[in-house]
Design a protein around this motif. Sequence first.
Motif, mmCIF file in Angstrom:
data_model
loop_
_atom_site.group_PDB
_atom_site.id
_atom_site.type_symbol
_atom_site.label_atom_id
_atom_site.label_comp_id
_atom_site.label_asym_id
_atom_site.label_seq_id
_atom_site.Cartn_x
_atom_site.Cartn_y
_atom_site.Cartn_z
ATOM 1 N N ASP A 148 -48.798 44.094 -102.097
ATOM 2 C CA ASP A 148 -49.111 42.689 -102.291
ATOM 3 C C ASP A 148 -48.732 42.290 -103.716
ATOM 4 O O ASP A 148 -48.632 43.126 -104.600
ATOM 5 C CB ASP A 148 -50.595 42.435 -102.034
ATOM 6 N N HIS B 10 -58.382 37.778 -94.114
ATOM 7 C CA HIS B 10 -58.173 38.420 -95.424
ATOM 8 C C HIS B 10 -58.661 37.497 -96.547
ATOM 9 O O HIS B 10 -58.233 36.336 -96.624
ATOM 10 C CB HIS B 10 -56.686 38.679 -95.663
ATOM 11 N N HIS C 16 -44.963 46.905 -97.506
ATOM 12 C CA HIS C 16 -44.919 46.128 -98.748
ATOM 13 C C HIS C 16 -46.149 46.415 -99.600
ATOM 14 O O HIS C 16 -47.135 46.988 -99.121
ATOM 15 C CB HIS C 16 -44.832 44.627 -98.451
ATOM 16 N N THR D 240 -48.547 46.204 -91.194
ATOM 17 C CA THR D 240 -49.260 45.977 -89.939
ATOM 18 C C THR D 240 -48.742 46.991 -88.937
ATOM 19 O O THR D 240 -47.530 47.119 -88.758
ATOM 20 C CB THR D 240 -48.964 44.557 -89.395
ATOM 21 N N ARG E 235 -58.145 42.745 -101.993
ATOM 22 C CA ARG E 235 -58.185 42.128 -100.660
ATOM 23 C C ARG E 235 -59.308 42.724 -99.807
ATOM 24 O O ARG E 235 -59.395 43.943 -99.671
ATOM 25 C CB ARG E 235 -56.837 42.373 -99.976
ATOM 26 N N THR F 244 -54.844 36.000 -90.311
ATOM 27 C CA THR F 244 -53.595 36.559 -89.800
ATOM 28 C C THR F 244 -53.704 36.831 -88.303
ATOM 29 O O THR F 244 -54.668 37.451 -87.860
ATOM 30 C CB THR F 244 -53.272 37.877 -90.540
ATOM 31 N N ARG G 106 -54.402 39.573 -81.928
ATOM 32 C CA ARG G 106 -55.293 40.244 -82.885
ATOM 33 C C ARG G 106 -55.460 39.365 -84.118
ATOM 34 O O ARG G 106 -54.481 38.849 -84.654
ATOM 35 C CB ARG G 106 -54.655 41.583 -83.291
ATOM 36 N N HIS H 166 -48.500 49.140 -97.716
ATOM 37 C CA HIS H 166 -49.151 48.999 -96.408
ATOM 38 C C HIS H 166 -48.278 48.190 -95.462
ATOM 39 O O HIS H 166 -47.305 47.557 -95.880
ATOM 40 C CB HIS H 166 -50.528 48.334 -96.571
HETATM 41 O O1 LIG Z 1 -53.066 41.162 -91.066
HETATM 42 C C1 LIG Z 1 -52.170 41.985 -91.160
HETATM 43 O O2 LIG Z 1 -51.699 42.525 -90.193
HETATM 44 C C2 LIG Z 1 -51.614 42.407 -92.482
HETATM 45 C C3 LIG Z 1 -51.212 41.363 -93.395
HETATM 46 C C4 LIG Z 1 -50.593 41.919 -94.646
HETATM 47 O O3 LIG Z 1 -50.267 43.056 -94.784
HETATM 48 C C5 LIG Z 1 -50.433 41.025 -95.762
HETATM 49 O O4 LIG Z 1 -50.687 39.819 -95.590
HETATM 50 O O5 LIG Z 1 -50.066 41.488 -96.863
#
Ligand SMILES: O=C(O)CCC(=O)C(=O)O
Length: 269
Positions: A118, A215, A116, A202, A138, A104, A211, A200
Motif C-alpha cells: 500500500d 478497510h 502490491h 486478494t 489498515r 471492497t 465478497r 499482499h
Molecule cells: O479487499 C481486498 O481484497 C484487498 C484490497 C487491497 O489489497 C487493497 O486495497 O490494497
Amino acid sequence: MAAEPHQGLQAVSEPGAFTELDRFMFESWGYLVIPNVLTAEQVQACLEASVRLHEKEGTEGWAQVGRGFETEPALDALVDHPSVLPKVRALYGDRFILQSAWCTKQPAFGGFGGWHQDGSGAYDFKKLGYPVPLLQLRASYLLTDQSLPRMGNMEMIPGSHRAQVPLPPDLRKEKGDLPIGHVICAPAGSVLLFHNAVWHRTYAHDGDYDRYTMHYIYSPPWVRFSDRFANDPDYLARATPVRRYLAGEYERPDAPFGAGYPASVFDDE
Ligand SMILES: O=C(O)CCC(=O)C(=O)O
C-alpha cells in the motif's frame, strides 16, 4: 503445479489492548489477525450497508467504494471500534486520522488480485527511507466467511515490510504464487490489521456470492485523505468528538506553525 496455500501459522491477537506479544508479532510479520471483533448481527448490518454502497455506485466486478462511514451508521461504528482502536493508538500515539475507508467487493468467482504494497501512487513510500515507515495502518473487517482458502481471503507475505528487495517483477506480472505467501483464514467478523509495506494481494474466490471487506486506513495527521477531498459537513455535524477528531477536524490554534495542538480527544487521557 501451484503450491498449496499456506494457512497454518497465524499471528493471532485478541480484541482490545495491544499486548507486548501483539507488538512482537506485528514487528516480525507486519500484521495481526483479530478474531471475534464483530457479532453476527454487526456483520450482517455491515454487509447490508456494503451492498447498498456498491448498488448506489453501480459498481461492477472488483470494486471499492470510499467514505461509506459518512452515510452508513453500521460502517461509521467501526471507525473507532474499541477492539481495534487501542492497537492503532499503541502504534501511532494519539495523533492520527482516518485517511480513507474503502469497501471492497470481490465478485463471485473472482480471480486473484495483483501483488502490491500500500502507499501513494504520487510518491513512493520507499523514497522515505528504510524500513518503509508506517503511514497507512489498515484494519480490514471481514464481512463474509474466509475460514478456508479461496474465499476471497487476503494473502500476505509475512515480514515483507522489511524486505530490501522488490518482489520479482515476473511474479507480479503473472500474479504468481510463492512459497511464503500466507493466506489469511478467519471467519466473518475478524479483523486483519496490517502495515502498508507488507506485500499482499486478494486471493481467489470460488463462492457464488460477492465478497465484501471493509478497510479502514489510519495515517499520521498530515497525510492527505484518499477517499475524499474534504469531510462531509453533515457527517461532521453529527459525528461524535472522537470521530470528528479521526476525520482530522480539530483546532490548530496557532497554525501555520504547527505547535499547540489541543489535548487528545480520547477520554481515558
Ligand atoms: O479487499 C481486498 O481484497 C484487498 C484490497 C487491497 O489489497 C487493497 O486495497 O490494497
